[in-house]
Design a protein around this motif. Structure first.
Motif, PDB file in Angstrom:
ATOM      1  N   ALA A 855     -13.519  26.318 -18.558  1.00 14.90           N
ATOM      2  CA  ALA A 855     -13.985  26.665 -19.900  1.00 14.90           C
ATOM      3  C   ALA A 855     -12.997  26.249 -20.975  1.00 14.90           C
ATOM      4  CB  ALA A 855     -14.299  28.155 -20.004  1.00 14.90           C
ATOM      5  N   ARG A 856     -12.329  25.114 -20.741  1.00  9.41           N
ATOM      6  CA  ARG A 856     -11.506  24.503 -21.779  1.00  9.41           C
ATOM      7  C   ARG A 856     -12.361  23.460 -22.486  1.00  9.41           C
ATOM      8  NH1 ARG A 856      -6.439  22.953 -18.009  1.00  9.41           N
ATOM      9  NH2 ARG A 856      -8.179  21.766 -17.121  1.00  9.41           N
ATOM     10  N   LYS A 857     -12.273  23.476 -23.815  1.00  7.44           N
ATOM     11  CA  LYS A 857     -13.114  22.585 -24.589  1.00  7.44           C
ATOM     12  C   LYS A 857     -12.651  21.143 -24.432  1.00  7.44           C
ATOM     13  CE  LYS A 857     -14.836  24.281 -28.265  1.00  7.44           C
ATOM     14  NZ  LYS A 857     -15.084  24.817 -29.641  1.00  7.44           N
ATOM     15  N   LEU A 858     -13.631  20.257 -24.209  1.00  6.92           N
ATOM     16  CA  LEU A 858     -13.380  18.822 -24.089  1.00  6.92           C
ATOM     17  C   LEU A 858     -13.916  18.116 -25.322  1.00  6.92           C
ATOM     18  CD1 LEU A 858     -14.540  18.339 -20.389  1.00  6.92           C
ATOM     19  CD2 LEU A 858     -12.178  18.488 -21.197  1.00  6.92           C
ATOM     20  N   ASP A 859     -13.319  16.979 -25.649  1.00  4.66           N
ATOM     21  CA  ASP A 859     -13.774  16.179 -26.773  1.00  4.66           C
ATOM     22  C   ASP A 859     -14.700  15.048 -26.343  1.00  4.66           C
ATOM     23  OD1 ASP A 859     -12.195  17.445 -28.926  1.00  4.66           O
ATOM     24  OD2 ASP A 859     -10.528  16.778 -27.698  1.00  4.66           O
ATOM     25  N   MET A 860     -14.544  14.612 -25.115  1.00 12.69           N
ATOM     26  CA  MET A 860     -15.335  13.481 -24.647  1.00 12.69           C
ATOM     27  C   MET A 860     -15.319  13.470 -23.126  1.00 12.69           C
ATOM     28  SD  MET A 860     -14.611   9.407 -25.211  1.00 12.69           S
ATOM     29  CE  MET A 860     -14.385   9.655 -26.960  1.00 12.69           C
ATOM     30  N   VAL A 861     -16.453  13.083 -22.544  1.00 10.56           N
ATOM     31  CA  VAL A 861     -16.534  12.819 -21.111  1.00 10.56           C
ATOM     32  C   VAL A 861     -17.193  11.454 -20.947  1.00 10.56           C
ATOM     33  CG1 VAL A 861     -17.471  13.523 -18.888  1.00 10.56           C
ATOM     34  CG2 VAL A 861     -16.681  15.263 -20.498  1.00 10.56           C
ATOM     35  N   VAL A 862     -16.519  10.546 -20.244  1.00 12.28           N
ATOM     36  CA  VAL A 862     -17.016   9.181 -20.059  1.00 12.28           C
ATOM     37  C   VAL A 862     -17.277   8.951 -18.572  1.00 12.28           C
ATOM     38  CG1 VAL A 862     -16.581   6.731 -20.459  1.00 12.28           C
ATOM     39  CG2 VAL A 862     -15.640   8.435 -22.029  1.00 12.28           C
ATOM     40  N   ILE A 863     -18.468   8.457 -18.254  1.00 11.30           N
ATOM     41  CA  ILE A 863     -18.839   8.118 -16.871  1.00 11.30           C
ATOM     42  C   ILE A 863     -18.792   6.607 -16.732  1.00 11.30           C
ATOM     43  CG2 ILE A 863     -20.546   8.376 -15.050  1.00 11.30           C
ATOM     44  CD1 ILE A 863     -19.645  11.056 -16.083  1.00 11.30           C
ATOM     45  N   LEU A 864     -17.947   6.120 -15.807  1.00  8.64           N
ATOM     46  CA  LEU A 864     -17.823   4.678 -15.551  1.00  8.64           C
ATOM     47  C   LEU A 864     -18.173   4.400 -14.095  1.00  8.64           C
ATOM     48  CD1 LEU A 864     -14.664   5.473 -17.104  1.00  8.64           C
ATOM     49  CD2 LEU A 864     -15.423   3.257 -17.937  1.00  8.64           C
ATOM     50  N   GLU A 865     -18.852   3.289 -13.876  1.00  4.07           N
ATOM     51  CA  GLU A 865     -19.196   2.884 -12.510  1.00  4.07           C
ATOM     52  C   GLU A 865     -18.877   1.410 -12.318  1.00  4.07           C
ATOM     53  OE1 GLU A 865     -23.263   3.625 -11.622  1.00  4.07           O
ATOM     54  OE2 GLU A 865     -23.076   5.813 -11.719  1.00  4.07           O
ATOM     55  N   SER A 866     -18.459   1.064 -11.104  1.00  2.00           N
ATOM     56  CA  SER A 866     -18.297  -0.348 -10.749  1.00  2.00           C
ATOM     57  C   SER A 866     -18.447  -0.491  -9.247  1.00  2.00           C
ATOM     58  CB  SER A 866     -16.940  -0.891 -11.204  1.00  2.00           C
ATOM     59  OG  SER A 866     -15.891  -0.229 -10.525  1.00  2.00           O
ATOM     60  N   ARG A 867     -18.727  -1.701  -8.837  1.00  2.00           N
ATOM     61  CA  ARG A 867     -18.886  -2.015  -7.418  1.00  2.00           C
ATOM     62  C   ARG A 867     -17.997  -3.203  -7.092  1.00  2.00           C
ATOM     63  NH1 ARG A 867     -23.230   0.331  -9.407  1.00  2.00           N
ATOM     64  NH2 ARG A 867     -24.591   1.610  -8.076  1.00  2.00           N
ATOM     65  N   TRP A 868     -17.371  -3.138  -5.927  1.00  2.00           N
ATOM     66  CA  TRP A 868     -16.404  -4.153  -5.528  1.00  2.00           C
ATOM     67  C   TRP A 868     -16.763  -4.691  -4.154  1.00  2.00           C
ATOM     68  CZ3 TRP A 868     -12.260  -5.230  -8.849  1.00  2.00           C
ATOM     69  CH2 TRP A 868     -12.132  -4.357  -9.931  1.00  2.00           C
ATOM     70  N   GLY A 869     -16.428  -5.971  -3.935  1.00  2.00           N
ATOM     71  CA  GLY A 869     -16.644  -6.585  -2.641  1.00  2.00           C
ATOM     72  C   GLY A 869     -15.401  -7.306  -2.171  1.00  2.00           C
ATOM     73  N   ARG A 870     -15.351  -7.616  -0.890  1.00  2.00           N
ATOM     74  CA  ARG A 870     -14.228  -8.376  -0.347  1.00  2.00           C
ATOM     75  C   ARG A 870     -14.207  -9.780  -0.944  1.00  2.00           C
ATOM     76  NH1 ARG A 870     -10.893  -4.584   1.254  1.00  2.00           N
ATOM     77  NH2 ARG A 870     -11.905  -3.107   2.656  1.00  2.00           N
ATOM     78  N   LYS A 871     -13.032 -10.305  -1.098  1.00  2.00           N
ATOM     79  CA  LYS A 871     -12.913 -11.674  -1.614  1.00  2.00           C
ATOM     80  C   LYS A 871     -13.524 -12.666  -0.646  1.00  2.00           C
ATOM     81  CE  LYS A 871      -9.029 -11.261  -4.778  1.00  2.00           C
ATOM     82  NZ  LYS A 871      -7.687 -11.774  -5.124  1.00  2.00           N
ATOM     83  N   ALA A 872     -13.834 -13.824  -1.183  1.00  2.00           N
ATOM     84  CA  ALA A 872     -14.514 -14.835  -0.383  1.00  2.00           C
ATOM     85  C   ALA A 872     -13.723 -15.234   0.845  1.00  2.00           C
ATOM     86  CB  ALA A 872     -14.820 -16.066  -1.246  1.00  2.00           C
ATOM     87  N   ASP A 873     -12.396 -15.137   0.779  1.00  2.00           N
ATOM     88  CA  ASP A 873     -11.587 -15.536   1.932  1.00  2.00           C
ATOM     89  C   ASP A 873     -11.523 -14.448   2.987  1.00  2.00           C
ATOM     90  OD1 ASP A 873     -10.033 -13.614   0.765  1.00  2.00           O
ATOM     91  OD2 ASP A 873      -8.347 -14.950   0.293  1.00  2.00           O
ATOM     92  N   GLY A 874     -12.240 -13.320   2.728  1.00  2.00           N
ATOM     93  CA  GLY A 874     -12.278 -12.256   3.715  1.00  2.00           C
ATOM     94  C   GLY A 874     -11.118 -11.317   3.673  1.00  2.00           C
ATOM     95  N   SER A 875     -10.206 -11.518   2.733  1.00  2.00           N
ATOM     96  CA  SER A 875      -9.027 -10.653   2.666  1.00  2.00           C
ATOM     97  C   SER A 875      -9.385  -9.257   2.200  1.00  2.00           C
ATOM     98  CB  SER A 875      -8.017 -11.254   1.690  1.00  2.00           C
ATOM     99  OG  SER A 875      -8.574 -11.363   0.393  1.00  2.00           O
TER     100      SER A 875
END
Length: 875
Positions: A855-875
């Protein structure tokens, strides 16, 4: 008409136990049953003629005219309770006290319909006399043209589906009884049957009722535990007794005899067994277990087509007489393949006398499940204690799993896109129509169907505009299972000033056919609120997309994690679709609403096999004071903590996966067979074992399990649908996640800036791809609370930029991406009139206040999403 007003019901009956027990629940809920309705096999002349000709244009070899004449002869007929001799139509006697079985073909009709039970159809006319209710009947025409799990209304160019036989039957009922406004069915677990009845009911303006939907999984009432008529030695705990529904039927006085068996475990010696009895239940369970376990979820109830029943007696509140069939008048018909059924040659009604018919509805022993599961009853009790809320712990990156190295990952082409639309000046109808047109244009531009949309967030200036918005927005969706949806009102805070509506769509442009599954229950039940309208309870789709340039193993593909978008949940009582009216005390009622709405979220999540949530927000309507808003935040945080304290024991199958009924009874899905997954218990919610480096000892009471939870916060907005006191919105659920594939991170943005707390959930797949969601909760000690005054748009954008930069520099390898959602505390930021700067910055949800779990007042809440994959060399 108010949501909880008594309804006038027409009840679909097949003769089976489920339809009649559902009628008893209609009566127990105060509704009036006006009539019965039944579909029966067509006479031989129609059954042997190609039904396809009934909907094709033109005349094919004269068959069209022949069938049309037959159809005219088969108009729906009404059987009154006084029609005790015979019910006549052009094809002769249906049945009075004696069946006319001059035709050998007619004698042995069983359509094996995917939709309707037809065994015992000769006895159905006697229900009019036995119940004292008028009975309407019509022949089944057509076949199962649409074999999909969820039903799509045929467009007139398709062949006629047997489901559509319900339409003229119900038209006849409505013509005779225009006061009828609801349709009752006995669907328990079969999505196939439920969605078809719902489709027809809603097209005819009828409220669908399915009080038995998911009934076997619902909590026993305390009364049921003490009033059982069976010996305690045969009873099992409520959460494990798959035959409890049969026991409930017996306690209510139903007598349901087996008239067909179609299982390797049940031979013809089971014909005429009373399933609603201790002996019958024991026999069925033993027989099924001899053939590979218990047959899966619902098998003891006959949900997989193992057996069909005929009700011959019931409580006097419904049955004024009992149906009597002598042994000499039953003949066994063997179809082969283990299937056998009883053909009834003669039957009669024996009327009850004296005290048998004086019983009242309230005297009946019909079990109505408790409103709250034990888990959420405990949560409600917790909310009455003085200790509310919990602290989010600050966890180093190595306390729960290891940090994924950004060097070995690359940002992928996301399977998910966010489209944000804002209404331009005009009335609400014009603004909504404008947005709908823009959505259509954008879908066309990307060559996408509307099914690519999986989630919608609608923000309104006035909640009173919702009916207009719903009508126009709903025109977008013609396919089954429209996207899940969240709706809130932000009042005059909505930007820009001339806009009355904004809509955020989550779109999956790379989703393949068959990837999307939905849960769209539109019937009233005891389970969760019906979603009548253009939104589903939940939509499931792949969380991570497969790189088509790489040759990935099919076994790996099938094990990829799933994302689950869930509709906002408000605290409607499912059976009445009204808000809780008791207890009368305002704060007690708010506690109940917070708990009930959260239980709805849990039940929908469990049905979709959700194992973990990404994060959640509890929306509250405008509070009368700051202390009250703070109190609401503490209630939400405490309920969230309580829901995570003990894993759920739910064990139901996924809604849109072929259910047991379909796998065993619908040829389209018989290929699923009786594999090891049939009836298998699914993970609890939460499923703690998906967490990386999970240690049960560390997750004991008072340990990490009480703190390392999905991030939750509260948002004070203007108003919620139905004037609800709370709306729970889980941003995302994760399903099909493997052991140890979820990692949690919680920390401050940087050593120098302690104003931003970062809470991340990372989900990995067997393919090596990674999904990341981060919630950034920003608290500015120099904001309005310190007397400096509110900040403008540019300051807000600088904060968002700092959050993105911080995440890029430290924990999870983000690059600068636009936020998915940004919740703004209007006490800290004034965004009105500064909309140009916000273009392309994702969806903005302006709130009157924001609060964390302490119950502490917030000024902003931001939701971020991203998706990642293995590099082409398979590393």
């Amino acid at each position: 008409m108010a949501a909880d007003d008594p309804l006038n019901v027409v009840a679909l009956v097949s003769g089976g136990k489920d339809s009649f027990y559902s009628i008893l629940h209609c009566l127990a809920n105060g509704h009036r049953v006006i009539a019965l309705a039944n579909l029966h096999p067509p006479p031989p002349r129609v059954a042997s003629t190609s039904t396809r000709a009934t909907v094709r244009s033109g005349d094919e070899d004269g068959s069209r005219a022949e069938v049309d004449n037959a159809i005219n002869d088969l108009a729906a007929i009404r059987i009154s309770p006084s029609d005790i001799t015979v019910a006549q139509h052009q094809h002769g006697s249906l049945l009075g006290l004696r069946a006319d079985n001059n035709s050998q073909d007619d004698d042995e009709i069983d359509l094996n319909s995917f939709m309707y039970q037809t065994v015992g159809h000769q006895v159905i006319p006697l229900y009019a006399q036995a119940t004292g209710l008028p009975l309407f009947r019509r022949a089944i025409l057509g076949t199962a043209v649409d074999s999909g799990i969820s039903y799509k209304h045929p467009d007139g160019h398709q062949e006629e589906d047997e489901t559509e036989s319900l339409v003229p039957l119900l038209h006849a009922v409505l013509k005779a009884h225009p006061e009828v406004n609801a349709l009752c069915t006995g669907a328990i677990l079969s999505t196939y049957q439920r969605t078809r009845v719902e489709s027809v009911a809603l097209r005819l303006g009828l409220i669908p009722l399915a009080f038995l939907w998911q009934f076997p999984d619902l909590p026993l009432s305390s009364a049921a535990a003490t009033t059982s008529t069976f010996s305690t030695s045969t009873l099992q705990p409520a959460d494990t007794d798959d035959a409890q529904l049969l026991r409930d039927m017996a306690a209510a006085g139903l007598v349901a005899r087996i008239v067909k068996v179609a299982s390797a475990g049940l031979g013809e010696e089971f014909l005429w067994e009373n399933v609603a009895s201790d002996t019958g239940i024991s026999r069925i369970r033993r027989a099924l277990r001899r053939f590979g376990g218990d047959g899966g979820r619902g098998a003891v109830l006959g949900e997989g087509g193992e057996f069909e029943t005929l009700v011959v007696d019931g409580p006097p509140v419904l049955f004024k007489g009992r149906i009597v069939i002598r042994d000499d008048d039953k003949r066994v018909v063997r179809e082969g393949g283990g299937s056998a059924w009883l053909n009834v040659r003669e039957a009669q009604v024996e009327m009850k006398l004296g005290t048998d018919i004086t019983s009242k509805t309230e005297d009946q022993n019909v079990r109505i499940p408790n409103l709250l599961d034990p888990k959420f009853k405990d949560a409600l009790d917790l909310l009455h204690s003085k200790s509310l809320g919990y602290e989010h712990c600050t966890i180093s990156l190595h306390e729960i799993g290891q940090q994924p190295s950004p060097l070995s990952l690359k940002l992928t082409n996301s399977i998910s896109q966010d489209w944000y639309f804002v209404g331009r000046p005009g009335n609400i109808e014009a603004q909504t129509a404008q947005i709908v047109d823009e959505v259509r244009q954008q879908l066309h531009e990307y060559s996408l169907p509307t099914t690519a949309i999986t989630n919608t967030i609608i923000v309104l200036r006035r909640m009173s505009d919702f009916p207009t918005v719903n009508r126009l927005y709903g025109a977008l969706f013609r396919e089954p299972n429209p996207p899940a949806r969240v709706t809130i009102s932000c009042g005059d805070l909505l930007t820009p000033q001339g806009a009355d509506i904004s809509i955020l769509l989550t779109v999956q442009p790379r989703m393949k056919q068959g990837d999307r599954r939905g849960l769209h229950v539109q019937s009233r039940s005891y389970w969760a609120p019906a979603n009548i309208g253009p939104y589903s309870q939940a939509i499931t789709y792949p969380l991570l997309t497969i790189d088509e340039d790489k040759n990935r193993d099919n076994d790996v593909n099938s094990n990829l994690p799933l994302a689950v978008s869930i509709a906002g949940q408000i605290p409607l009582v499912p059976a009445s679709m009204s808000l809780p009216s008791v207890p009368p005390d305002g704060d007690d009622n708010l506690r109940l609403q917070v708990t009930l709405a959260l239980q709805h979220l849990w039940r929908v999540g469990a049905e979709m096999q959700v194992q973990w949530w990404s994060s959640a927000v509890a929306y509250f309507p405008r509070s009368p004071s700051t202390p009250h808003a703070k109190h609401c935040a503490l209630l939400a945080a405490s309920a969230w903590k309580a829901a995570h304290a003990v894993p759920s024991s739910a064990s139901s199958d996924a809604e849109e996966g072929p259910d047991l009924w379909d796998r065993k009874y619908n040829p389209l899905y018989m290929t699923y067979g009786g594999g090891n997954d049939v009836g298998a218990a699914k993970p609890g919610l939460p499923d703690w074992e998906v967490l990386k480096d999970f240690d049960a000892d560390d997750y004991s009471e008072g340990g990490l399990s009480q703190r390392a939870l999905p991030f939750v916060f509260s948002a004070e907005v203007e108003e919620l649908p139905r004037a609800a006191g709370v709306e729970w919105h889980a941003h995302l659920g994760f399903a099909n996640v493997g052991f140890g594939d979820v990692r949690l991170y919680s920390s401050h943005g940087s050593d120098k800036d302690q104003r931003t707390a970062m809470h991340s959930v990372v989900v990995e797949s067997p393919s090596g791809d990674v999904f990341v969601q981060t919630v950034a909760a920003y608290q500015d000690s120099d904001a309005a609370g310190s007397g400096i005054g509110v900040r403008g748009t540019q300051h807000m954008l600088r904060v968002v930029g700092q959050i993105l930069q911080t995440s890029d520099r430290s924990q999870l390898g983000f690059i600068e991406v636009n936020p998915k959602l940004t919740y703004i505390n209007s006490e800290s930021f004034d965004l009105l009139g500064e909309t140009e700067s916000l273009q392309g910055k994702g969806a903005i949800i302006p709130c009157r206040s924001l609060w964390d779990s302490e119950a502490r007042k917030l000024d902003m809440v931001v939701i971020l999403e991203s998706r990642w994959g293995r590099k082409a060399d398979g590393s």
